[in-house]
Scaffold this motif. Structure first.
Motif, PDB file in Angstrom:
ATOM      1  N   GLU A  89       2.343  18.716 -14.952  1.00  0.00           N
ATOM      2  CA  GLU A  89       2.612  19.324 -16.949  1.00  0.00           C
ATOM      3  C   GLU A  89       0.971  20.089 -16.310  1.00  0.00           C
ATOM      4  N   ALA A  90       0.345  20.754 -15.350  1.00  0.00           N
ATOM      5  CA  ALA A  90      -0.627  21.567 -15.737  1.00  0.00           C
ATOM      6  C   ALA A  90      -0.025  23.024 -15.538  1.00  0.00           C
TER       7      ALA A  90
ATOM      8  N   LEU B 187       1.154  -1.183  -0.227  1.00  0.00           N
ATOM      9  CA  LEU B 187      -0.108  -0.107   0.116  1.00  0.00           C
ATOM     10  C   LEU B 187       0.887   1.337   0.200  1.00  0.00           C
ATOM     11  N   ARG B 188       1.903   0.757   0.824  1.00  0.00           N
ATOM     12  CA  ARG B 188       2.703   2.592   0.719  1.00  0.00           C
ATOM     13  C   ARG B 188       3.597   2.313  -0.441  1.00  0.00           C
ATOM     14  N   ARG B 189       3.696   0.962  -1.266  1.00  0.00           N
ATOM     15  CA  ARG B 189       4.343   2.068  -2.279  1.00  0.00           C
ATOM     16  C   ARG B 189       3.457   2.335  -3.955  1.00  0.00           C
ATOM     17  N   GLN B 190       2.177   1.806  -3.309  1.00  0.00           N
ATOM     18  CA  GLN B 190       0.784   1.852  -4.233  1.00  0.00           C
ATOM     19  C   GLN B 190       0.447   3.779  -3.770  1.00  0.00           C
ATOM     20  N   VAL B 191       0.612   4.209  -2.915  1.00  0.00           N
ATOM     21  CA  VAL B 191       0.728   5.243  -2.757  1.00  0.00           C
ATOM     22  C   VAL B 191       1.489   6.865  -3.254  1.00  0.00           C
TER      23      VAL B 191
ATOM     24  N   ALA C 126       0.349  12.216  -9.420  1.00  0.00           N
ATOM     25  CA  ALA C 126      -0.358  13.166  -8.925  1.00  0.00           C
ATOM     26  C   ALA C 126       0.426  14.445  -8.899  1.00  0.00           C
ATOM     27  N   SER C 127       2.221  14.256  -8.709  1.00  0.00           N
ATOM     28  CA  SER C 127       2.692  15.626  -8.721  1.00  0.00           C
ATOM     29  C   SER C 127       3.399  15.899 -10.096  1.00  0.00           C
ATOM     30  N   ARG C 128       3.715  14.600 -11.169  1.00  0.00           N
ATOM     31  CA  ARG C 128       4.133  14.949 -12.542  1.00  0.00           C
ATOM     32  C   ARG C 128       2.229  16.214 -13.329  1.00  0.00           C
TER      33      ARG C 128
END
Length: 108
Positions: free
Chosen positions: A89-90, A72-76, A83-85
């Protein structure tokens, strides 16, 4: 501060000293008692054998829970990186849009 907790596991009273509060320790003792009694009832084994098998079963559950938590930690972390990328980009697209709008305003 260490707490002294008296609990009964499979008919034997134990005094445990732990940093955790009494309610937590009683919960843990109840888990061990339930696991041992279940093994003794279903497999008709001695208390010593049930204690060892209960320890193995609980260690197995702990290991699987730790592995699940690590997954779960790896997934998060992956989601946060994505999200940061996307945020970067936004921001870049907003900058380009602002530049394009500024150039349009200068022409018009």
């Amino acid at each position: 501060m260490a707490n002294r907790v008296t609990m009964t596991i499979c008919g034997t009273e134990y005094i445990l000293v732990a940093e955790e509060d009494a309610a937590y320790m009683e919960k843990i003792g109840s888990m061990v008692d339930t696991e041992m009694r279940s093994l003794m009832d279903s497999a008709h084994m001695s208390r010593d054998a049930a204690a060892v098998l209960a320890a193995v079963n609980l260690a197995d559950q702990l290991t699987k829970a730790q592995e699940g938590a690590e997954n779960l930690r790896r997934q998060v972390k992956t989601y946060l990186d994505e999200a940061s990328r996307a945020k970067s980009e936004a921001a870049e697209l907003r900058r380009k849009l602002q530049n394009a709008q500024n150039q349009n305003n200068r022409r018009g």
